[in-house]
Motif scaffolding. Structure first.
Motif, PDB file in Angstrom:
ATOM      1  N   LEU A 152       7.985  17.085 -23.380  1.00 30.80           N
ATOM      2  CA  LEU A 152       9.083  17.933 -23.988  1.00 30.80           C
ATOM      3  C   LEU A 152      10.177  17.527 -23.227  1.00 30.80           C
ATOM      4  O   LEU A 152      10.546  18.096 -22.047  1.00 30.80           O
ATOM      5  N   GLY A 153      11.220  16.808 -23.589  1.00 27.67           N
ATOM      6  CA  GLY A 153      12.376  16.411 -23.235  1.00 27.67           C
ATOM      7  C   GLY A 153      13.639  17.297 -23.337  1.00 27.67           C
ATOM      8  O   GLY A 153      13.352  18.386 -23.901  1.00 27.67           O
ATOM      9  N   GLN A 154      14.870  16.859 -22.876  1.00 32.04           N
ATOM     10  CA  GLN A 154      15.998  17.584 -23.178  1.00 32.04           C
ATOM     11  C   GLN A 154      16.290  17.738 -24.570  1.00 32.04           C
ATOM     12  O   GLN A 154      17.252  18.518 -24.955  1.00 32.04           O
ATOM     13  N   GLY A 155      15.967  16.852 -25.506  1.00 28.75           N
ATOM     14  CA  GLY A 155      16.269  16.739 -26.818  1.00 28.75           C
ATOM     15  C   GLY A 155      17.176  15.911 -27.439  1.00 28.75           C
ATOM     16  O   GLY A 155      17.467  15.646 -28.579  1.00 28.75           O
ATOM     17  N   GLY A 156      17.393  14.932 -26.552  1.00 30.39           N
ATOM     18  CA  GLY A 156      18.474  13.648 -26.725  1.00 30.39           C
ATOM     19  C   GLY A 156      17.648  12.320 -27.024  1.00 30.39           C
ATOM     20  O   GLY A 156      18.207  11.660 -27.594  1.00 30.39           O
ATOM     21  N   GLY A 157      16.579  12.230 -26.747  1.00 31.26           N
ATOM     22  CA  GLY A 157      15.877  11.172 -26.961  1.00 31.26           C
ATOM     23  C   GLY A 157      16.194   9.856 -26.315  1.00 31.26           C
ATOM     24  O   GLY A 157      15.704   8.725 -26.708  1.00 31.26           O
TER      25      GLY A 157
END
Length: 225
Positions: A152-157
């Protein structure tokens, strides 16, 4: 893994995976704010010990790492130790939008935060997106990882795209706090087809390889009451 302390959203029919991811991100970011600066410093020192024990890192001449932001596992001690060993350390440089670039680490004094919310970046010349192919190990940030390698990353890809340029077969190691490692048999993290899995995870307590061979498909999120 400390499931009792792990945030986990309730999934219902029709819930979008990205909505579940966002709910987890908010909860984990909030939990990270409760860790004191002293505990974070201690965790950073312990994490450096753990990461240096990974065989590929112990033997590497070039490693891709990242400069941590407040709240993240502190990578400062690890960066200093790798540099002291003569390892070539590549750090991310964020361009406009999702533009990807890399530059060499030249010491803590050279790092600058160029915009609010962005990680510190080196002031050395940029090397292009393909420079990550020089790295024998890639150390990636994460908010959480499960035991099948879902990150699960920060959401920016950003890392999903950056890793397209990594050399084939390179080991990708995610760094998290101990409670951010999830048991995929009980609490699998939401994952979409484009999400790149990681091969190993390191916490301030230990590191371990992950069961990534069966994660080619999207992993569903279990419903937890």
């Amino acid at each position: 893994m400390r499931s009792a302390a792990q945030p986990y959203p309730h999934a219902s029919d029709g819930t979008e995976i990205e909505d579940l991811k966002d709910a987890l991100r908010r909860s984990i970011r909030q939990a990270r704010t409760t860790r004191s600066p002293r505990r974070r410093t201690e965790a950073g020192l312990a994490l450096a010990d753990v990461v240096e024990s990974v065989p590929e890192i112990a033997d590497a001449r070039c490693v891709s790492v990242y400069a941590s932001r407040p709240g993240e596992p502190d990578t400062g001690p690890l960066l200093e130790r790798l540099a002291a060993r003569g390892v070539r350390v590549l750090l991310p440089v964020l361009g406009t939008g999702l533009q990807r670039d890399w530059a060499e680490y030249a010491g803590a004094d050279d790092l600058r935060q160029r915009a609010p919310g962005r990680p510190p970046e080196p002031g050395t010349p940029t090397l292009g997106a393909e420079a990550i192919a020089d790295a024998e190990v890639v150390i990636a940030p994460a908010l959480a990882v499960d035991t099948r390698g879902t990150r699960l990353g920060q959401g920016g890809g950003w890392y999903d795209r950056a890793l397209l340029h990594a050399r084939p077969g390179v080991r990708v190691v995610a760094l998290v706090f101990p409670e951010e490692l999830y048991d995929a048999d009980v609490r699998p993290l939401p994952r979409e087809a484009h999400d790149r899995t990681v091969d190993a995870v390191a916490t301030p307590e230990r590191w371990q390889c992950l069961r990534t061979e069966d994660t080619a498909r999207t992993t569903p999120l279990h419903t937890v009451d």
